[in-house]
Design a protein around this motif. Structure first.
Motif, PDB file in Angstrom:
ATOM      1  N   THR A 146      -5.448  -2.134 -20.582  1.00  0.00           N
ATOM      2  CA  THR A 146      -5.137  -2.158 -22.014  1.00  0.00           C
ATOM      3  C   THR A 146      -6.256  -1.502 -22.812  1.00  0.00           C
ATOM      4  OG1 THR A 146      -3.808  -4.176 -21.818  1.00  0.00           O
ATOM      5  CG2 THR A 146      -4.678  -3.633 -24.000  1.00  0.00           C
ATOM      6  N   VAL A 147      -7.492  -1.855 -22.471  1.00  0.00           N
ATOM      7  CA  VAL A 147      -8.648  -1.235 -23.123  1.00  0.00           C
ATOM      8  C   VAL A 147      -8.660   0.269 -22.876  1.00  0.00           C
ATOM      9  CG1 VAL A 147     -11.170  -1.099 -23.153  1.00  0.00           C
ATOM     10  CG2 VAL A 147     -10.040  -3.328 -23.048  1.00  0.00           C
ATOM     11  N   VAL A 148      -8.390   0.646 -21.626  1.00  0.00           N
ATOM     12  CA  VAL A 148      -8.386   2.080 -21.274  1.00  0.00           C
ATOM     13  C   VAL A 148      -7.316   2.821 -22.076  1.00  0.00           C
ATOM     14  CG1 VAL A 148      -7.897   3.738 -19.431  1.00  0.00           C
ATOM     15  CG2 VAL A 148      -9.346   1.751 -18.967  1.00  0.00           C
ATOM     16  N   PHE A 149      -6.113   2.251 -22.148  1.00  0.00           N
ATOM     17  CA  PHE A 149      -5.023   2.909 -22.849  1.00  0.00           C
ATOM     18  C   PHE A 149      -5.270   2.976 -24.364  1.00  0.00           C
ATOM     19  CE2 PHE A 149      -2.255   1.815 -19.067  1.00  0.00           C
ATOM     20  CZ  PHE A 149      -2.105   3.134 -18.663  1.00  0.00           C
TER      21      PHE A 149
ATOM     22  N   VAL B 280       0.843  -1.200   0.000  1.00  0.00           N
ATOM     23  CA  VAL B 280       0.000   0.000   0.000  1.00  0.00           C
ATOM     24  C   VAL B 280       0.876   1.248   0.000  1.00  0.00           C
ATOM     25  CG1 VAL B 280      -1.760   1.297   1.272  1.00  0.00           C
ATOM     26  CG2 VAL B 280      -1.844  -1.212   1.206  1.00  0.00           C
ATOM     27  N   VAL B 281       1.933   1.217   0.804  1.00  0.00           N
ATOM     28  CA  VAL B 281       2.863   2.348   0.848  1.00  0.00           C
ATOM     29  C   VAL B 281       3.493   2.567  -0.517  1.00  0.00           C
ATOM     30  CG1 VAL B 281       4.986   3.249   1.878  1.00  0.00           C
ATOM     31  CG2 VAL B 281       3.317   2.042   3.318  1.00  0.00           C
ATOM     32  N   TRP B 282       3.932   1.451  -1.125  1.00  0.00           N
ATOM     33  CA  TRP B 282       4.574   1.544  -2.437  1.00  0.00           C
ATOM     34  C   TRP B 282       3.581   2.061  -3.487  1.00  0.00           C
ATOM     35  CZ3 TRP B 282       8.744   2.510  -4.637  1.00  0.00           C
ATOM     36  CH2 TRP B 282       9.037   2.143  -5.950  1.00  0.00           C
ATOM     37  N   ALA B 283       2.354   1.613  -3.390  1.00  0.00           N
ATOM     38  CA  ALA B 283       1.319   2.091  -4.316  1.00  0.00           C
ATOM     39  C   ALA B 283       1.091   3.585  -4.139  1.00  0.00           C
ATOM     40  CB  ALA B 283       0.015   1.318  -4.091  1.00  0.00           C
ATOM     41  N   ALA B 284       1.060   4.034  -2.885  1.00  0.00           N
ATOM     42  CA  ALA B 284       0.887   5.463  -2.616  1.00  0.00           C
ATOM     43  C   ALA B 284       2.056   6.270  -3.162  1.00  0.00           C
ATOM     44  CB  ALA B 284       0.720   5.691  -1.118  1.00  0.00           C
ATOM     45  N   VAL B 285       3.276   5.718  -2.991  1.00  0.00           N
ATOM     46  CA  VAL B 285       4.469   6.398  -3.520  1.00  0.00           C
ATOM     47  C   VAL B 285       4.388   6.517  -5.042  1.00  0.00           C
ATOM     48  CG1 VAL B 285       6.970   6.183  -3.825  1.00  0.00           C
ATOM     49  CG2 VAL B 285       5.950   5.750  -1.593  1.00  0.00           C
ATOM     50  N   LEU B 286       4.015   5.431  -5.700  1.00  0.00           N
ATOM     51  CA  LEU B 286       3.898   5.453  -7.158  1.00  0.00           C
ATOM     52  C   LEU B 286       2.842   6.456  -7.623  1.00  0.00           C
ATOM     53  CD1 LEU B 286       4.112   1.607  -7.956  1.00  0.00           C
ATOM     54  CD2 LEU B 286       5.849   3.357  -8.436  1.00  0.00           C
ATOM     55  N   LEU B 287       1.716   6.481  -6.929  1.00  0.00           N
ATOM     56  CA  LEU B 287       0.648   7.406  -7.288  1.00  0.00           C
ATOM     57  C   LEU B 287       1.092   8.857  -7.096  1.00  0.00           C
ATOM     58  CD1 LEU B 287      -2.215   7.173  -8.367  1.00  0.00           C
ATOM     59  CD2 LEU B 287      -3.053   7.297  -6.026  1.00  0.00           C
ATOM     60  N   ALA B 288       1.812   9.100  -5.983  1.00  0.00           N
ATOM     61  CA  ALA B 288       2.322  10.450  -5.730  1.00  0.00           C
ATOM     62  C   ALA B 288       3.361  10.846  -6.790  1.00  0.00           C
ATOM     63  CB  ALA B 288       2.927  10.517  -4.334  1.00  0.00           C
ATOM     64  N   ALA B 289       4.229   9.864  -7.156  1.00  0.00           N
ATOM     65  CA  ALA B 289       5.240  10.137  -8.175  1.00  0.00           C
ATOM     66  C   ALA B 289       4.583  10.464  -9.517  1.00  0.00           C
ATOM     67  CB  ALA B 289       6.167   8.935  -8.320  1.00  0.00           C
TER      68      ALA B 289
ATOM     69  N   PHE C 270      -1.254   6.129 -15.982  1.00  0.00           N
ATOM     70  CA  PHE C 270      -0.131   5.196 -15.874  1.00  0.00           C
ATOM     71  C   PHE C 270       0.263   4.991 -14.418  1.00  0.00           C
ATOM     72  CE2 PHE C 270       4.462   4.140 -16.190  1.00  0.00           C
ATOM     73  CZ  PHE C 270       4.318   2.945 -16.888  1.00  0.00           C
ATOM     74  N   GLY C 271       0.253   6.074 -13.638  1.00  0.00           N
ATOM     75  CA  GLY C 271       0.545   5.964 -12.208  1.00  0.00           C
ATOM     76  C   GLY C 271      -0.488   5.121 -11.490  1.00  0.00           C
TER      77      GLY C 271
END
Length: 355
Positions: A92-95, A13-22, A68-69
């Motif tokens: 994939t559909v979204v992109f 969850v922390v890593w996901a939050a970091v990725l989203l923030a990045a 992408f984040g």
């Protein structure tokens, strides 16, 4: 210690939050760079095309970075791991749809640029009329390709579908062949430009008038009587057309004249040219600096016939100039004693001796 255990337990969850923030920071950085740097550079160029493209992709790039984040953040969650394939297919559909959306924005920017910088400078309005059609065709192609790509991502065999679409398209084309024939004939007229809107033309069938409109199916010609003649584009493309405004609107006018056989031809030439010069100087539609001339051409039944060559600014000006010239020439001929002979027939009777 409790804090470390929390981080270890919820590291995904922390890593996901970091990725989203990045991703959010990257999106903001891209937005800042475009606003403060790229747009300023584009504003210094002579063309508006780069400005329009940047405006078209500015917001999509920001949204794309966030998408992408979000994808990376969701992929990092352990709870989502069992559904990784579903997640991949969904994004994939979204992109793909997002890519189609960006492509449509770029196409629209190109079309808008052409309409504002190129089409307005051309003498014809036909390209502006066909731009909406080209826009719709481009949009349809983009979304059809996106749809086929999505089907392929789900493992659906698209070869058969493409073949079916080809057969269906052929059937539609056969059903609409007359309409398509007119459309492509109109496209040919626009590309080749034998005529333009506003030109005064004459068809080999005899109709004369101003080109009022070149549509996707027909060309409209407004005659001098203010009647509208609608000609199918295929007929127009195959017709022999006299364009009185090409290569220039200015044109010569030939007025036929005849004088009696007893006339002094040198005097006739001098007086006729003098009258023609006066008319050209006086009439608004005439070319003032043109030097009129005459050419004797034949011995007619009653007159020596010749042509007077005048010059007018536009085709329709010839009617007024010819009208005034004939009036002035008749008046001058009467004053100078130059005769325009009536049709004459001489009859000879043989003398017969009567017993």
């Amino acid at each position: 210690m409790a804090w470390m255990e929390f981080i270890t337990s919820y590291s995904d969850v922390v890593w996901a939050a970091v990725l989203l923030a990045a991703a959010l920071i990257a999106a903001k950085a891209i937005d800042f760079t475009i606003n403060r740097g790229v747009k300023r550079v584009a504003a210094k160029t002579k063309t508006m095309l780069d400005d329009m493209i940047i405006h078209a992709i500015h917001r999509p790039i920001y949204i794309g970075a966030l998408l992408f984040g979000a994808y990376l953040a969701l992929s990092a969650l352990r709870i989502v791991s069992p559904y990784a394939n579903i997640l991949n297919q969904a994004f994939t559909v979204v992109f793909i749809l997002f890519g189609a959306y960006v492509a449509v924005k770029v196409i629209n920017a190109f079309i808008q640029w052409y309409a504002e910088e190129i089409a307005v400078k051309t003498k014809t309005k036909a390209d502006e009329q066909f731009l909406p059609i080209f826009r719709k065709i481009a949009y349809a192609l983009v979304f059809i390709l996106a749809f086929l790509w999505i089907l392929n991502q789900f493992g659906i065999e698209i070869t058969t579908l493409v073949a079916a679409l080809g057969i269906g398209g052929l059937a539609i084309a056969l059903g609409l062949q007359d309409t398509l024939k007119e459309f492509f004939a109109g496209a040919y007229i626009i590309a080749d430009r034998p005529i333009r809107i506003g030109d005064y033309i004459e068809l080999d069938s005899g109709q004369k008038g101003y080109v009022e409109d070149i549509g996707w199916r027909s060309t409209k010609i407004r005659m001098l009587g203010n009647n509208l003649v609608v000609v199918p584009n295929s007929k127009m493309a195959s017709s022999i057309i006299t364009n009185y405004y090409a290569p220039v609107e200015e044109m010569s006018v030939v007025v036929p004249v005849g004088v009696g056989y007893q006339s002094d031809l040198d005097k006739v030439e001098r007086i006729t040219i003098d009258v023609a010069k006066q008319v050209l100087k006086k009439e608004e539609g005439a070319v003032k600096d043109f030097k009129p001339f005459i050419r004797y051409k034949e011995f007619g039944d009653s007159n020596i016939n010749f042509s007077v060559i005048l010059r007018v600014k536009k085709y329709v000006d010839k009617y007024r100039v010819t009208h005034e010239f004939i009036k002035a020439l008749k008046k001058r001929y009467d004053k100078e004693g130059i005769e325009i002979a009536w049709p004459i027939r001489k009859l000879y009777f043989a003398k017969k001796k009567v017993d």
